[in-house]
Design a protein around this motif. Sequence first.
Motif, PDB file in Angstrom:
ATOM      1  N   ASN A   1      27.547  32.973  34.619  1.00  0.00           N
ATOM      2  CA  ASN A   1      28.223  31.740  35.030  1.00  0.00           C
ATOM      3  C   ASN A   1      28.463  31.668  36.535  1.00  0.00           C
ATOM      4  O   ASN A   1      28.273  30.620  37.161  1.00  0.00           O
ATOM      5  CB  ASN A   1      29.555  31.607  34.281  1.00  0.00           C
ATOM      6  N   ALA A   2      28.857  32.789  37.126  1.00  0.00           N
ATOM      7  CA  ALA A   2      29.140  32.806  38.565  1.00  0.00           C
ATOM      8  C   ALA A   2      27.866  32.570  39.374  1.00  0.00           C
ATOM      9  O   ALA A   2      27.864  31.809  40.350  1.00  0.00           O
ATOM     10  CB  ALA A   2      29.774  34.138  38.954  1.00  0.00           C
ATOM     11  N   ALA A   3      26.789  33.219  38.960  1.00  0.00           N
ATOM     12  CA  ALA A   3      25.515  33.059  39.676  1.00  0.00           C
ATOM     13  C   ALA A   3      24.980  31.639  39.507  1.00  0.00           C
ATOM     14  O   ALA A   3      24.419  31.061  40.440  1.00  0.00           O
ATOM     15  CB  ALA A   3      24.495  34.071  39.159  1.00  0.00           C
ATOM     16  N   TRP A   4      25.168  31.069  38.324  1.00  0.00           N
ATOM     17  CA  TRP A   4      24.685  29.708  38.056  1.00  0.00           C
ATOM     18  C   TRP A   4      25.398  28.686  38.932  1.00  0.00           C
ATOM     19  O   TRP A   4      24.784  27.746  39.430  1.00  0.00           O
ATOM     20  CB  TRP A   4      24.884  29.373  36.580  1.00  0.00           C
ATOM     21  N   LYS A   5      26.693  28.889  39.125  1.00  0.00           N
ATOM     22  CA  LYS A   5      27.482  27.920  39.889  1.00  0.00           C
ATOM     23  C   LYS A   5      27.578  28.257  41.375  1.00  0.00           C
ATOM     24  O   LYS A   5      28.246  27.550  42.127  1.00  0.00           O
ATOM     25  CB  LYS A   5      28.887  27.813  39.291  1.00  0.00           C
ATOM     26  N   ALA A   6      26.904  29.321  41.787  1.00  0.00           N
ATOM     27  CA  ALA A   6      26.958  29.729  43.197  1.00  0.00           C
ATOM     28  C   ALA A   6      26.417  28.620  44.093  1.00  0.00           C
ATOM     29  O   ALA A   6      25.469  27.918  43.744  1.00  0.00           O
ATOM     30  CB  ALA A   6      26.152  31.007  43.396  1.00  0.00           C
ATOM     31  N   THR A   7      27.039  28.476  45.249  1.00  0.00           N
ATOM     32  CA  THR A   7      26.624  27.424  46.184  1.00  0.00           C
ATOM     33  C   THR A   7      25.624  27.929  47.218  1.00  0.00           C
ATOM     34  O   THR A   7      25.148  27.170  48.054  1.00  0.00           O
ATOM     35  CB  THR A   7      27.849  26.845  46.914  1.00  0.00           C
ATOM     36  N   SER A   8      25.332  29.215  47.162  1.00  0.00           N
ATOM     37  CA  SER A   8      24.299  29.777  48.038  1.00  0.00           C
ATOM     38  C   SER A   8      23.669  30.967  47.337  1.00  0.00           C
ATOM     39  O   SER A   8      24.202  31.479  46.348  1.00  0.00           O
ATOM     40  CB  SER A   8      24.882  30.211  49.389  1.00  0.00           C
ATOM     41  N   ALA A   9      22.537  31.410  47.857  1.00  0.00           N
ATOM     42  CA  ALA A   9      21.824  32.522  47.233  1.00  0.00           C
ATOM     43  C   ALA A   9      22.425  33.867  47.607  1.00  0.00           C
ATOM     44  O   ALA A   9      22.097  34.888  47.016  1.00  0.00           O
ATOM     45  CB  ALA A   9      20.351  32.483  47.634  1.00  0.00           C
ATOM     46  N   ASN A  10      23.281  33.887  48.606  1.00  0.00           N
ATOM     47  CA  ASN A  10      23.853  35.152  49.085  1.00  0.00           C
ATOM     48  C   ASN A  10      25.193  35.452  48.416  1.00  0.00           C
ATOM     49  O   ASN A  10      25.915  34.574  48.048  1.00  0.00           O
ATOM     50  CB  ASN A  10      24.039  35.090  50.603  1.00  0.00           C
TER      51      ASN A  10
ATOM     52  N   SER B   1      18.728  26.327  48.755  1.00  0.00           N
ATOM     53  CA  SER B   1      19.731  27.275  49.259  1.00  0.00           C
ATOM     54  C   SER B   1      20.352  28.100  48.136  1.00  0.00           C
ATOM     55  O   SER B   1      20.997  29.112  48.390  1.00  0.00           O
ATOM     56  CB  SER B   1      20.826  26.537  50.032  1.00  0.00           C
ATOM     57  N   THR B   2      20.168  27.677  46.885  1.00  0.00           N
ATOM     58  CA  THR B   2      20.686  28.448  45.752  1.00  0.00           C
ATOM     59  C   THR B   2      19.527  28.974  44.912  1.00  0.00           C
ATOM     60  O   THR B   2      18.425  28.412  44.932  1.00  0.00           O
ATOM     61  CB  THR B   2      21.590  27.590  44.843  1.00  0.00           C
ATOM     62  N   VAL B   3      19.785  30.043  44.182  1.00  0.00           N
ATOM     63  CA  VAL B   3      18.758  30.600  43.296  1.00  0.00           C
ATOM     64  C   VAL B   3      18.415  29.589  42.204  1.00  0.00           C
ATOM     65  O   VAL B   3      17.249  29.414  41.847  1.00  0.00           O
ATOM     66  CB  VAL B   3      19.235  31.934  42.671  1.00  0.00           C
ATOM     67  N   ARG B   4      19.435  28.908  41.697  1.00  0.00           N
ATOM     68  CA  ARG B   4      19.202  27.880  40.675  1.00  0.00           C
ATOM     69  C   ARG B   4      18.273  26.793  41.210  1.00  0.00           C
ATOM     70  O   ARG B   4      17.314  26.390  40.547  1.00  0.00           O
ATOM     71  CB  ARG B   4      20.535  27.266  40.235  1.00  0.00           C
ATOM     72  N   GLY B   5      18.544  26.347  42.419  1.00  0.00           N
ATOM     73  CA  GLY B   5      17.706  25.324  43.035  1.00  0.00           C
ATOM     74  C   GLY B   5      16.301  25.824  43.308  1.00  0.00           C
ATOM     75  O   GLY B   5      15.320  25.085  43.155  1.00  0.00           O
ATOM     76  N   GLN B   6      16.204  27.081  43.693  1.00  0.00           N
ATOM     77  CA  GLN B   6      14.899  27.704  43.944  1.00  0.00           C
ATOM     78  C   GLN B   6      14.048  27.699  42.673  1.00  0.00           C
ATOM     79  O   GLN B   6      12.872  27.322  42.693  1.00  0.00           O
ATOM     80  CB  GLN B   6      15.122  29.139  44.427  1.00  0.00           C
ATOM     81  N   ILE B   7      14.659  28.082  41.562  1.00  0.00           N
ATOM     82  CA  ILE B   7      13.923  28.152  40.293  1.00  0.00           C
ATOM     83  C   ILE B   7      13.550  26.754  39.802  1.00  0.00           C
ATOM     84  O   ILE B   7      12.411  26.516  39.382  1.00  0.00           O
ATOM     85  CB  ILE B   7      14.746  28.902  39.222  1.00  0.00           C
ATOM     86  N   THR B   8      14.497  25.823  39.861  1.00  0.00           N
ATOM     87  CA  THR B   8      14.192  24.473  39.373  1.00  0.00           C
ATOM     88  C   THR B   8      13.148  23.785  40.251  1.00  0.00           C
ATOM     89  O   THR B   8      12.313  23.030  39.747  1.00  0.00           O
ATOM     90  CB  THR B   8      15.461  23.600  39.274  1.00  0.00           C
ATOM     91  N   ALA B   9      13.175  24.064  41.544  1.00  0.00           N
ATOM     92  CA  ALA B   9      12.160  23.481  42.432  1.00  0.00           C
ATOM     93  C   ALA B   9      10.779  24.025  42.080  1.00  0.00           C
ATOM     94  O   ALA B   9       9.792  23.276  42.020  1.00  0.00           O
ATOM     95  CB  ALA B   9      12.499  23.782  43.891  1.00  0.00           C
ATOM     96  N   GLY B  10      10.713  25.334  41.844  1.00  0.00           N
ATOM     97  CA  GLY B  10       9.443  25.931  41.437  1.00  0.00           C
ATOM     98  C   GLY B  10       8.948  25.358  40.127  1.00  0.00           C
ATOM     99  O   GLY B  10       7.762  25.033  39.971  1.00  0.00           O
TER     100      GLY B  10
END
Length: 200
Positions: free
Chosen positions: A191-200, A40-49
Amino acid sequence: MLDNLLIAAYLIPTLFGLFLLSPMGRSAADSLSSRFEILSTVRGQITAGLQIITFFGFAVSAQTFWISSKISEGGNFCTSSTVFSCDDLLGNTELNVDPFFGFSWGFIGMLVNAFLLFMVLVIKNDPNGEYTQRFIQLGTLITGAGMLVILLLVSYEVEEGKICLYCTTAHIANVAALVGFLRLRKLHDDNAAWKATSAN
């Protein structure tokens, strides 16, 4: 036939991991996020990939190491009269080892990808931890240095006139991991994008 299936088993997930961590993979991440919350987050998307890429990078490196070991015992695995003959490269005791310590490239690939996977898992599970920034930088450095190794190994393939598809898949995994770590590094700088709780 078996060769093609094995290569596909390593290559397809690696390419999917690359797609997933790319901006184009956002729609796929969104569709899977209900089942895998981390996406659900961009960070999670990248780490999953990255997790997928480094796992299959480890797997294909283990395969090349196994092939090398089998050839050294007098066996063969993917001998071919065509340009796609990994035995000619993996069985070459001069070209299939690093020039400094004499370790098999497959073995080195296993170690590197295992360490990359470890770092990705730490980043994924503790994104704001004390090692996060260090691991992102280290992952970028390692995969960046891997590009030099790839150039060396490709030069061997050109020299021998043969292509090892298992090796090529491992090279693709390194390039994909480099892309992932670069994206992770850029995201971490915001920092804000890294800690975001969603991709939107």
